[in-house]
Write a protein that holds these residues in place. Structure first.
Motif, PDB file in Angstrom:
ATOM      1  N   THR A 150     -19.467  -3.545   0.621  1.00 39.05           N
ATOM      2  CA  THR A 150     -20.919  -3.666   0.789  1.00 39.05           C
ATOM      3  C   THR A 150     -21.493  -2.436   1.480  1.00 39.05           C
ATOM      4  N   HIS A 151     -20.741  -1.922   2.483  1.00 37.82           N
ATOM      5  CA  HIS A 151     -21.217  -0.765   3.255  1.00 37.82           C
ATOM      6  C   HIS A 151     -20.413   0.488   2.890  1.00 37.82           C
ATOM      7  N   ALA A 152     -20.146   0.667   1.618  1.00 37.37           N
ATOM      8  CA  ALA A 152     -19.351   1.820   1.199  1.00 37.37           C
ATOM      9  C   ALA A 152     -20.066   3.147   1.454  1.00 37.37           C
ATOM     10  N   ASP A 153     -21.373   3.134   1.485  1.00 36.21           N
ATOM     11  CA  ASP A 153     -22.127   4.377   1.690  1.00 36.21           C
ATOM     12  C   ASP A 153     -22.189   4.785   3.149  1.00 36.21           C
ATOM     13  N   ASP A 154     -21.815   3.868   4.055  1.00 31.41           N
ATOM     14  CA  ASP A 154     -21.856   4.185   5.487  1.00 31.41           C
ATOM     15  C   ASP A 154     -20.644   5.060   5.814  1.00 31.41           C
ATOM     16  N   GLN A 155     -20.877   6.236   6.417  1.00 30.23           N
ATOM     17  CA  GLN A 155     -19.794   7.178   6.701  1.00 30.23           C
ATOM     18  C   GLN A 155     -18.828   6.633   7.749  1.00 30.23           C
ATOM     19  N   ASP A 156     -19.345   5.984   8.788  1.00 31.70           N
ATOM     20  CA  ASP A 156     -18.468   5.422   9.813  1.00 31.70           C
ATOM     21  C   ASP A 156     -17.534   4.362   9.212  1.00 31.70           C
ATOM     22  N   VAL A 157     -18.061   3.499   8.339  1.00 35.69           N
ATOM     23  CA  VAL A 157     -17.233   2.485   7.699  1.00 35.69           C
ATOM     24  C   VAL A 157     -16.196   3.135   6.790  1.00 35.69           C
ATOM     25  N   ALA A 158     -16.591   4.175   6.071  1.00 34.02           N
ATOM     26  CA  ALA A 158     -15.648   4.880   5.200  1.00 34.02           C
ATOM     27  C   ALA A 158     -14.533   5.536   6.006  1.00 34.02           C
ATOM     28  N   ASP A 159     -14.881   6.137   7.158  1.00 39.51           N
ATOM     29  CA  ASP A 159     -13.844   6.743   7.998  1.00 39.51           C
ATOM     30  C   ASP A 159     -12.876   5.683   8.535  1.00 39.51           C
ATOM     31  N   ALA A 160     -13.411   4.532   8.956  1.00 41.39           N
ATOM     32  CA  ALA A 160     -12.542   3.466   9.457  1.00 41.39           C
ATOM     33  C   ALA A 160     -11.623   2.962   8.363  1.00 41.39           C
ATOM     34  N   ARG A 161     -12.125   2.839   7.144  1.00 40.88           N
ATOM     35  CA  ARG A 161     -11.291   2.388   6.034  1.00 40.88           C
ATOM     36  C   ARG A 161     -10.182   3.379   5.730  1.00 40.88           C
ATOM     37  N   ASP A 162     -10.537   4.685   5.696  1.00 44.13           N
ATOM     38  CA  ASP A 162      -9.512   5.700   5.424  1.00 44.13           C
ATOM     39  C   ASP A 162      -8.450   5.713   6.512  1.00 44.13           C
ATOM     40  N   HIS A 163      -8.866   5.571   7.753  1.00 41.24           N
ATOM     41  CA  HIS A 163      -7.917   5.567   8.857  1.00 41.24           C
ATOM     42  C   HIS A 163      -6.970   4.364   8.757  1.00 41.24           C
ATOM     43  N   MET A 164      -7.510   3.174   8.404  1.00 33.24           N
ATOM     44  CA  MET A 164      -6.687   1.980   8.274  1.00 33.24           C
ATOM     45  C   MET A 164      -5.679   2.124   7.140  1.00 33.24           C
ATOM     46  N   LEU A 165      -6.095   2.674   6.016  1.00 30.22           N
ATOM     47  CA  LEU A 165      -5.183   2.873   4.896  1.00 30.22           C
ATOM     48  C   LEU A 165      -4.101   3.892   5.229  1.00 30.22           C
ATOM     49  N   THR A 166      -4.462   4.936   5.944  1.00 32.41           N
ATOM     50  CA  THR A 166      -3.478   5.939   6.328  1.00 32.41           C
ATOM     51  C   THR A 166      -2.432   5.353   7.273  1.00 32.41           C
ATOM     52  N   THR A 167      -2.878   4.540   8.219  1.00 33.59           N
ATOM     53  CA  THR A 167      -1.954   3.905   9.148  1.00 33.59           C
ATOM     54  C   THR A 167      -0.997   2.962   8.429  1.00 33.59           C
ATOM     55  N   GLN A 168      -1.501   2.211   7.469  1.00 36.05           N
ATOM     56  CA  GLN A 168      -0.648   1.300   6.722  1.00 36.05           C
ATOM     57  C   GLN A 168       0.393   2.060   5.903  1.00 36.05           C
ATOM     58  N   ARG A 169      -0.010   3.197   5.305  1.00 37.54           N
ATOM     59  CA  ARG A 169       0.948   3.980   4.524  1.00 37.54           C
ATOM     60  C   ARG A 169       2.041   4.557   5.412  1.00 37.54           C
ATOM     61  N   GLU A 170       1.666   5.035   6.598  1.00 38.19           N
ATOM     62  CA  GLU A 170       2.657   5.580   7.522  1.00 38.19           C
ATOM     63  C   GLU A 170       3.627   4.487   8.001  1.00 38.19           C
ATOM     64  N   ALA A 171       3.101   3.291   8.269  1.00 36.97           N
ATOM     65  CA  ALA A 171       3.971   2.200   8.699  1.00 36.97           C
ATOM     66  C   ALA A 171       4.925   1.783   7.580  1.00 36.97           C
ATOM     67  N   ALA A 172       4.434   1.725   6.337  1.00 35.74           N
ATOM     68  CA  ALA A 172       5.297   1.369   5.219  1.00 35.74           C
ATOM     69  C   ALA A 172       6.386   2.419   5.014  1.00 35.74           C
ATOM     70  N   ARG A 173       6.025   3.725   5.169  1.00 29.25           N
ATOM     71  CA  ARG A 173       7.022   4.789   4.994  1.00 29.25           C
ATOM     72  C   ARG A 173       8.075   4.716   6.086  1.00 29.25           C
ATOM     73  N   TRP A 174       7.672   4.423   7.297  1.00 30.56           N
ATOM     74  CA  TRP A 174       8.622   4.337   8.405  1.00 30.56           C
ATOM     75  C   TRP A 174       9.592   3.173   8.222  1.00 30.56           C
ATOM     76  N   ILE A 175       9.083   2.019   7.770  1.00 28.70           N
ATOM     77  CA  ILE A 175       9.942   0.851   7.550  1.00 28.70           C
ATOM     78  C   ILE A 175      10.924   1.128   6.420  1.00 28.70           C
ATOM     79  N   THR A 176      10.459   1.769   5.367  1.00 30.39           N
ATOM     80  CA  THR A 176      11.348   2.097   4.250  1.00 30.39           C
ATOM     81  C   THR A 176      12.460   3.033   4.689  1.00 30.39           C
ATOM     82  N   GLU A 177      12.130   4.036   5.470  1.00 30.15           N
ATOM     83  CA  GLU A 177      13.130   4.981   5.948  1.00 30.15           C
ATOM     84  C   GLU A 177      14.111   4.298   6.900  1.00 30.15           C
ATOM     85  N   LEU A 178      13.614   3.403   7.731  1.00 23.51           N
ATOM     86  CA  LEU A 178      14.488   2.684   8.655  1.00 23.51           C
ATOM     87  C   LEU A 178      15.490   1.813   7.902  1.00 23.51           C
ATOM     88  N   LEU A 179      15.046   1.134   6.872  1.00 19.69           N
ATOM     89  CA  LEU A 179      15.946   0.321   6.070  1.00 19.69           C
ATOM     90  C   LEU A 179      16.991   1.170   5.347  1.00 19.69           C
TER      91      LEU A 179
END
Length: 278
Positions: free
Chosen positions: A218-247
């Motif tokens: 709904t608020h895709a045009d809001d820059q602050d919301v877009a930055d928060a979304r990108d940050h959340m996705l980046t954190t999830q990707r890093e956590a998934a990569r770390w778990i995969t490497e640990l396994l």
């Protein structure tokens, strides 16, 4: 009739008198008996034909065949696998006949045929229980009900009378095995409760994620919301990569796994915007 000199009747006359009196009594008894037979003949014929007597005072007969429910006099015990413990079966039989029978007559036939039905049900249960562990009473009940569903009615005949039986069975555990099973059952109940709790949490997280996705779209045009979304996705990707490497490291069992442990990624927060310098 000539009397004896002492005034008493002669012996021949006494016997003749007794014979006449006996014939008179027999005649009267025959007449009374015939009158009784004439009065009760119709009722006797109806009883021999297993039908209720018809008359102005007769109660109306119920519609449909007469059914008598009869339980087995005791629980049926069949051995489980190993022949140490047993399953106990509570059997019920519903008896009926297509022929119009009185309840007393049907009860007599039920009493006559029920031992045969109990013996047949015992054989079915023993065949199904022979390869089952003693704690799987539910599996035996399912197998027994399936066998009864394949042939739901058992027929027995005596003369011209045909009696139908519909058996039913419920299985109980051997009381000697219940104390050994109780800790395992309690543990299964605890695990089932934990599983239900995890499912509720997962459903709540899914609903919350759906709400966040709707909010971000709904608020895709809001820059602050877009930055928060990108940050959340980046954190999830890093956590998934770390778990995969640990396994992967854990599966390889490398010798230097302890000397060079993996360091989980730091969840850095987006730096706040610097105020513009004058």
């Amino acid at each position: 009739m000539t009397d004896a000199p002492d005034g008493r009747p002669r012996p021949a006359d006494q016997w003749r008198h007794r014979g006449v009196r006996g014939l008179t009594i027999a005649r009267d008894a025959s007449v009374r008996g015939w009158r009784w037979w004439a009065r009760h003949w119709d009722r006797l014929v109806a009883a021999l034909q297993d039908e209720a007597p018809v008359g102005p005072g007769a109660a109306p007969s119920p519609s449909g065949p007469l059914v008598e429910q009869r339980d087995a006099p005791r629980l049926i015990a069949v051995p489980a696998r190993g022949y140490v413990y047993s399953f106990h079966i509570r059997a019920t039989f519903a008896w009926s006949s297509s022929t119009s029978l009185r309840s007393e007559v049907l009860s007599w036939y039920v009493q006559y045929f029920q031992p045969n039905a109990i013996q047949r049900l015992t054989r079915l249960a023993a065949d199904a229980a022979r390869n089952l562990p003693p704690h799987r009473a539910a599996d035996l009940e399912v197998a027994l009900r399936q066998a009864l569903a394949d042939e739901p009615e058992w027929t027995y005949q005596r003369g011209d009378i045909v009696i139908t039986c519909r058996p039913d069975a419920a299985v109980r555990l051997d009381e000697r095995i219940m104390p050994a099973l109780q800790p395992h059952v309690d543990r299964l109940l605890e695990l089932e409760y934990q599983f239900d709790e995890q499912v509720r949490k997962a459903r709540y997280a899914e609903e919350l994620s759906r709400q966040w996705a709707t909010l971000l779209n709904t608020h895709a045009d809001d820059q602050d919301v877009a930055d928060a979304r990108d940050h959340m996705l980046t954190t999830q990707r890093e956590a998934a990569r770390w778990i995969t490497e640990l396994l992967r490291r854990h599966a390889e069992h490398t010798a230097d796994a302890v000397s060079s442990p993996l360091i989980p990624p730091q969840q850095s927060r987006p730096s706040p915007a610097q105020p513009a310098s004058d």
